[in-house]
Motif scaffolding. Structure first.
Motif: not given
Length: 104
Positions: A57-62
């Motif tokens: 859903e969000d590849p940039y999530t930490t």
């Protein structure tokens, strides 16, 4: 030709339909990854599947955000990511500013 444009406009106007299609794509991807893990003799736990969903859903999530979303510690997130790294996910770019990629 006008039909295609007309259909695209309907999809854009109906945001629910776009979201529904995106959810179906994510579910199919997760199903394929679970099948891949079964074939490899691995086990994708619920936490690992949740991590894969969140990354999709969000590849940039930490890792911190994943910890908050899934409800487990950042240490547990790191351990699960290390287990899946190279098999199911990979990091593209640096730790800061990079993103996660699903290996199909």
């Amino acid at each position: 030709m006008p039909r295609v444009i007309e259909n695209k406009e309907k999809v854009i106007e109906n945001g629910d339909r776009v979201i529904e299609n995106e959810e179906k794509v994510i579910e199919k991807l997760i199903e394929k990854l679970i099948e891949k893990s079964t074939n490899n003799g691995d086990k994708l736990t619920e936490n690992r599947i949740a991590i894969l969903r969140a990354i999709t859903e969000d590849p940039y999530t930490t890792k911190t955000e994943l910890s908050e979303i899934i409800g487990i510690s950042t240490t547990a997130i790191s351990a699960n990511i290390e287990y899946m790294r190279g098999k199911y996910i990979r990091r593209v770019g640096p730790d800061k500013g990079g993103f996660w990629e699903i290996i199909k």
